[in-house]
Structures are given as structure tokens and as C-alpha cells.
Design an enzyme around this catalytic site. Structure first.
Site, PDB file in Angstrom:
ATOM      1  N   ASP A 186       0.525  -0.949  -0.560  1.00 33.04           N
ATOM      2  CA  ASP A 186       0.126   0.181  -0.102  1.00 33.04           C
ATOM      3  C   ASP A 186       1.103   1.003   0.238  1.00 33.04           C
ATOM      4  O   ASP A 186       2.110   1.218  -0.333  1.00 33.04           O
ATOM      5  CB  ASP A 186      -0.663  -0.268   1.501  1.00 33.04           C
ATOM      6  N   ASP A 188       0.231   5.115   0.422  1.00 34.42           N
ATOM      7  CA  ASP A 188      -0.467   5.918   1.631  1.00 34.42           C
ATOM      8  C   ASP A 188      -0.026   5.516   3.171  1.00 34.42           C
ATOM      9  O   ASP A 188      -0.235   4.422   3.349  1.00 34.42           O
ATOM     10  CB  ASP A 188      -1.979   6.716   1.991  1.00 34.42           C
TER      11      ASP A 188
END
Length: 409
Positions: A186, A188
Site C-alpha cells: 500500500d 499512503d
């Protein structure tokens, strides 16, 4: 090994120095022994060397010769004469990685006690990291390998980890652990620090509003796709040049470069699957030499953000689909994949991966992850995969990249 031979375990201890092994083996060779097993460890200059042999001659005479030989190099020797036969040691069933800053004696005692309670034997222990966290790897043998017993082991150790403020990861030992070949992150609050959409929102003066929606979505309290539409809508009319400004200010999570550089060295395919935006992520992906990117695309018309995204939204379900597609495209079995994330929208992706790692994650994700990291250093992922800090730094040194950044206290 001849059935009439006697097994002898020889343990040599003392200050590490050149010549100890050669003196020991010379003494052993005088008695025509056969080597069955050898193991050595050096901690802070202190050597422990264990040799298991089969002895066809008088084991007591061998003991006398070994004591005389090792005295010449100032080493202690313990000789244990065993039964006439020896069974091959079974392979360890699991690898348990303990990570902390620090790992206290109390924490390690609690972990070893929990293992003992479940009848799990510790076969070996080695240090795998001393920076930026302390990492210890235990190879263990569990009495039962069924799903219920394994869940009980994971649950028991996770409870200890939470109480003692350390991270504990449990993996199946053997080839399966060493066969991982593809990893997705991922973006962020995982690969980078902070949330890109909040950085964009700050330029539009709606940062607080957007942050509240983001946090609700990451906790799993709000459908991600709907939350994304709500947040992107607040950006309507923002000049597209802001995208480049935000991209230029992104800060990687500590250890991110080291992690990706190291994994690429050992043959991993690396990529990102993000609910963020391609326009921000793709320049970073090129810089890090990532193999694939899946993310949302902000709609821009006449140099302005419209407050909408183009195409299908990369939500919780789409993240898992992207991982499967990347694996299929590269010919990697799903059992050989790793996924790392922090929010509820990463749940499906981590469940789909062969190994799912929650990184400073929300409770909803930690509950389903195979391993959970709570320290702010992404290179701890390497330690879970069995890569040691010494191996990382040796490779970096060869490329002229070795450095240790002072850590905050």
C-alpha cells in the site's frame, strides 16, 4: 554410521580465535570419527562450537585427547557420550521472528514461556537485526501442525507481543518461507508517510474535513469507494499543478528504499497497489524502479481537478484483484506473494497474499494479518522474510551505499 558406533557430542566454548576448529578436527580425525552435525555461533567474541560425531573407537579415550588438544588453544571442551544410535533431527516446523526496540529479557522470557506451554520446542535462535530495531529469529518445532494448533500458537504469541510491546511473526519454516517472489505495498502511510489526498486537501483548505473521512474509511467504518468520492469531490477546481507540488514533497517511510532495493537484489518483483492517485505515485514508482502500479486516476480538465476519478475505483476488493493479476502476469503462485498495508481497505489484499503484513495498522487489519509490525521502519519487513541486517549492509557496502542514520530517542 555403523550400528556399533557410539555418538559423541563435543561442545567447545571460549574466546573466538583462528585455529580452534582446525585443532578440534585434527583431534577428531585421529580417531576416525564421522561428522554427523556441526553448529557454531559467535556472540561478542565468545565462541560456542558444537560437533556431533559417530565414534568407532573408545569414546573415553577420545574425550581425553579432546581435552588435551583444546587446552593448547585455551578453550573449554565438554564431551557427552550418547547412545549407540542417533535419530536424524526433524526439521523445524515454524519460524518465529521477534522484533522490538528493544527486545527485553522479560519479553523474550514471556515468549519462550508461551512456547513451552504449547509444547513447542525452540530448535535454534539467532540474531537477525540490531538496527533500526532488534530482531531475533527462532526456529521451533510444534507438536501439531494442524490449523487449530497453528492458530492457537499465533494467538498466544500475539497476546504476549501486545503485552510486552514487541512484534512477533509466525511463519511456516522450510522452502515455503524462502520461496516468496513478489511483494506489493500500500502507499499512503505504508510506503510513504502521510496520506496524499490530505496533502492535496490542504491546498484546497479542506484538510480537516478530508482527514476525518480518511480515518473513518481506514478503520472500516465507511465504504472506501464512497469515502474516496466524498474526499475527491472537495478538490474540485484545484489547479492541477498542485499534484506535482505534492508529489515533490512526499517523504518515504524510513527503510522503504532499503527494503525495495534489497528485495530486488534477491529477485523479488515489487509493486504498489493504492487507493491513492497515479499522478502522484507513478513518478515515485519510476524512481524506486517498481515493476507495477495500480492506483486511481484524478480527472483533470483544462488544467483543473474536476472532483472526480477516472475509471474504476481501486477499493478493498480491487486491491486483491490487482495482486492476483500481478502474480498471474509474472507467473508467481499466490503462495509466493507478500502484501503490506495499514488500513481496512487492505484486508482482502493481505488475505489473498501468501503472507500478509500489517504495518502500523488499524485494528481491523491487524486482526486478519499473518504478521503485524508496530515500529515505524519498513525494513522490518525484511526481517520477517528471513533477511538479516548483516546481509543487507554487506550488499549495500559492496555498492557503496552503506550508512546508518542516527535514530531518534
Amino acid at each position: 554410521m555403523n550400528t556399533s558406533d557410539t555418538t559423541v557430542l563435543v561442545t567447545v566454548t571460549g574466546p573466538d580465535k583462528p585455529g580452534v576448529t582446525s585443532v578440534l578436527l585434527a583431534a577428531l580425525s585421529n580417531n576416525a570419527v564421522s561428522l554427523l552435525d556441526v553448529e557454531q555461533v559467535v556472540i561478542r567474541g565468545r565462541l560456542t562450537l558444537g560437533v556431533l560425531v559417530s565414534c568407532p573407537t573408545d569414546p573415553e579415550a577420545l574425550q581425553d585427547q579432546l581435552e588435551d588438544a583444546m587446552a593448547t588453544v585455551g578453550m573449554n571442551v565438554d564431551v557427552e557420550i550418547g547412545p549407540d544410535s542417533v535419530a536424524g533431527a526433524p526439521l523445524s516446523t515454524h519460524a518465529v521472528v521477534v522484533i522490538g526496540a528493544p527486545v527485553t529479557a522479560r519479553a523474550f522470557s514471556a515468549i519462550s514461556r508461551k512456547l513451552a506451554e504449547q509444547g513447542v520446542n525452540i530448535d535454534s535462535i539467532r540474531g537477525i537485526a540490531d538496527y533500526p530495531v532488534t530482531g531475533l529469529e527462532l526456529l521451533v518445532t510444534a507438536p501439531n501442525s494442524d490449523a487449530v494448533s497453528e492458530t492457537r500458537l499465533r494467538t498466544g504469541l500475539s497476546e504476549v507481543a501486545a503485552k510486552e510491546s514487541v512484534d512477533v511473526a509466525v511463519e511456516r519454516a522450510g522452502l515455503a518461507r524462502r520461496s516468496k517472489r513478489l511483494i506489493v505495498f500500500d502507499v499512503d502511510s505504508t510506503l510513504i508517510q502521510g496520506e496524499v489526498i490530505e496533502m492535496l486537501a490542504a491546498h484546497a483548505g479542506v484538510e480537516d474535513e478530508v482527514r476525518a473521512v480518511t480515518e473513518a474509511a481506514m478503520r472500516g467504518e465507511l465504504d472506501f469507494a464512497e469515502s474516496l468520492r466524498q474526499r475527491v469531490a472537495t478538490l474540485e477546481g484545484l489547479d492541477a499543478s498542485v499534484i506535482d507540488e505534492v508529489a515533490a514533497t512526499i517523504e518515504l517511510t524510513p527503510g522503504a528504499r532499503t527494503t525495495i532495493r534489497t528485495l530486488r537484489r534477491i529477485g523479488f518483483r515489487c509493486g504498489v497497489v493504492s487507493g491513492g492517485f497515479r499522478q502522484v505515485i507513478e513518478p515515485l514508482a519510476r524512481e524506486l524502479e517498481l515493476d507495477f502500479v495500480q492506483a486511481n486516476t484524478l480527472e483533470v480538465i483544462d488544467g483543473k481537478l474536476t472532483g472526480r476519478v477516472v475509471g474504476d475505483i481501486v477499493d478493498r476488493a480491487a486491491k486483491a484483484v490487482a495482486l492476483r493479476n500481478f502474480a498471474a502476469d509474472t507467473g508467481v503462485a499466490m503462495e509466493q506473494t507478500v502484501a503490506v498495508g495499514d488500513g481496512a481497505n487492505d484486508i482482502d489484499m493481505l488475505n489473498a497474499a501468501g503472507l500478509g503484513i500489517a504495518f502500523n495498522a488499524k485494528p481491523a487489519l491487524r486482526e486478519v494479518a499473518d504478521a503485524a509490525l508496530s515500529h515505524p521502519y519498513l525494513d522490518a519487513v525484511l526481517f520477517i522474510l528471513g533477511v538479516t541486517r548483516d546481509e543487507v549492509e554487506a550488499a549495500d557496502a559492496r555498492d557503496g551505499l552503506f550508512s546508518r542514520v542516527p535514530l531518534p530517542h
